[in-house]
Enzyme design. Structure first.
Site, PDB file in Angstrom:
ATOM      1  N   HIS A  80      -3.214   3.842  -9.898  1.00  0.00           N
ATOM      2  CA  HIS A  80      -3.575   5.237  -9.669  1.00  0.00           C
ATOM      3  C   HIS A  80      -2.712   6.115 -10.591  1.00  0.00           C
ATOM      4  CE1 HIS A  80      -4.990   4.290  -5.332  1.00  0.00           C
ATOM      5  NE2 HIS A  80      -6.024   4.824  -5.926  1.00  0.00           N
ATOM      6  N   CYS A 107       1.523   7.498  -1.171  1.00  0.00           N
ATOM      7  CA  CYS A 107       0.239   7.143  -0.534  1.00  0.00           C
ATOM      8  C   CYS A 107       0.270   7.248   0.982  1.00  0.00           C
ATOM      9  CB  CYS A 107      -0.173   5.717  -0.867  1.00  0.00           C
ATOM     10  SG  CYS A 107       0.358   5.109  -2.425  1.00  0.00           S
TER      11      CYS A 107
HETATM   12  C1  CIR Z   1      -5.524  -0.089  -1.838  1.00  0.00           C
HETATM   13  O1  CIR Z   1      -5.699  -1.005  -2.657  1.00  0.00           O
HETATM   14  O2  CIR Z   1      -6.318   0.826  -1.719  1.00  0.00           O
HETATM   15  C2  CIR Z   1      -4.311  -0.143  -0.936  1.00  0.00           C
HETATM   16  N1  CIR Z   1      -3.947  -1.491  -0.690  1.00  0.00           N
HETATM   17  C3  CIR Z   1      -3.167   0.601  -1.562  1.00  0.00           C
HETATM   18  C4  CIR Z   1      -3.462   2.056  -1.783  1.00  0.00           C
HETATM   19  C5  CIR Z   1      -2.320   2.786  -2.361  1.00  0.00           C
HETATM   20  N2  CIR Z   1      -2.624   4.153  -2.534  1.00  0.00           N
HETATM   21  C6  CIR Z   1      -2.193   4.881  -3.544  1.00  0.00           C
HETATM   22  O3  CIR Z   1      -1.571   4.379  -4.479  1.00  0.00           O
HETATM   23  N3  CIR Z   1      -2.509   6.169  -3.533  1.00  0.00           N
END
Ligand code: CIR
Length: 255
Positions: free
Chosen positions: A161, A248
């Site tokens: 991201h 997150c």
């Molecule tokens: C995902 O792959 O969506 C989750 N395991 C981790 C999300 C992390 N979110 C972020 O970096 N904003």
């Protein structure tokens, strides 16, 4: 000043979340403790923490940041790019209705994860990633511009991201790693450069004067202290195992 922060407890299904990290399965009990420490740290920064109940149907739903963009003028419900996460937005919509009069939405074939959106005062940077497509990014840009904000779209080269590799603190201080160290769009900022071997620490959050960073990244920590920031370190190992960073885990609002 940030006033309210939304977090969401993790369910037992958290250990089955999406991941590319190759760091093994997270330990649920350890993750619960780390999440509780995160909530406490936020409280010490003077915000009211709204703690949502866990939802076992969505293993990744503790990563609330991906479900919405919260600005001073409006909130935008995203359209998460991962199929298994898309339904997380329903619950968040209900929660954000209590904070905002009007909600905007990313729709249709446009996908967008909140982790791809960085706010620097009235300017937003929107990453194009595996989760956020051009349609989603353009929809968000149009919505933000309607509210008088500026928005730029940033194609990502390697980061998961946008905010995996960049964070804004205050006073033009940007924390950058990897592809953002020499990025044209971020030329005008003061930069705290995170070394490649500490890249995970680039995903940190600034909350009311404090910088919260993951524990174990000494060089990054020292650089932030040298800039005059009080630093709060948090153990994040179990979230790192499922590609999750510090930012997150929360939606930080000024209401
Ligand atoms: C995902 O792959 O969506 C989750 N395991 C981790 C999300 C992390 N979110 C972020 O970096 N904003």
């Amino acid at each position: 000043m940030f006033t309210h922060v939304i977090v969401k407890k993790l369910g037992k299904s958290f250990v089955n979340g999406l991941t590319t990290a190759n760091l093994g399965k997270p330990d649920y009990d350890k993750a619960v403790k780390q999440h509780a420490a995160y909530v406490n740290a936020l409280k010490t920064c003077g915000v009211e923490v709204v703690e949502l109940e866990a939802d076992e149907c969505y293993p990744d739903s503790t990563f609330v940041e991906d479900t919405a963009i919260v600005t001073e003028k409006c909130a935008i419900i995203t359209n998460p790019g991962a199929e298994s996460r898309n339904g997380e937005i329903k619950n968040m919509e209900g929660v954000l209705e209590t904070f905002y009069e009007e909600l905007e939405h990313i729709q249709g074939s446009g996908t967008l994860d909140g982790g791809d959106v960085l706010q620097v005062n009235d300017h937003f940077y929107i990453g194009l990633s595996d989760r956020t497509n051009k349609d989603g990014a353009l929809q968000l840009k149009n919505i933000l511009e309607k509210y008088g904000y500026k928005a730029d779209i940033v194609p990502l080269k390697a980061f998961f991201h946008l905010k995996t590799g960049i964070a804004y603190l205050d006073n033009q201080n940007l924390v950058v790693a990897g592809e953002f160290v020499d990025h044209e769009l971020f030329k005008g900022f003061e930069k705290i450069v995170v070394d490649d071997d500490e890249e995970y620490a680039a995903n940190c959050i600034y909350v009311n004067g404090n910088v919260i960073i993951p524990k174990g990244f000494e060089k990054a920590k020292e650089k932030m202290i040298a800039k005059g920031y009080p630093v709060i370190e948090l153990e994040m190992s179990e979230f790192q195992k499922v590609d999750g960073g510090l930012s997150c885990l929360s939606l930080r609002m000024k209401r």
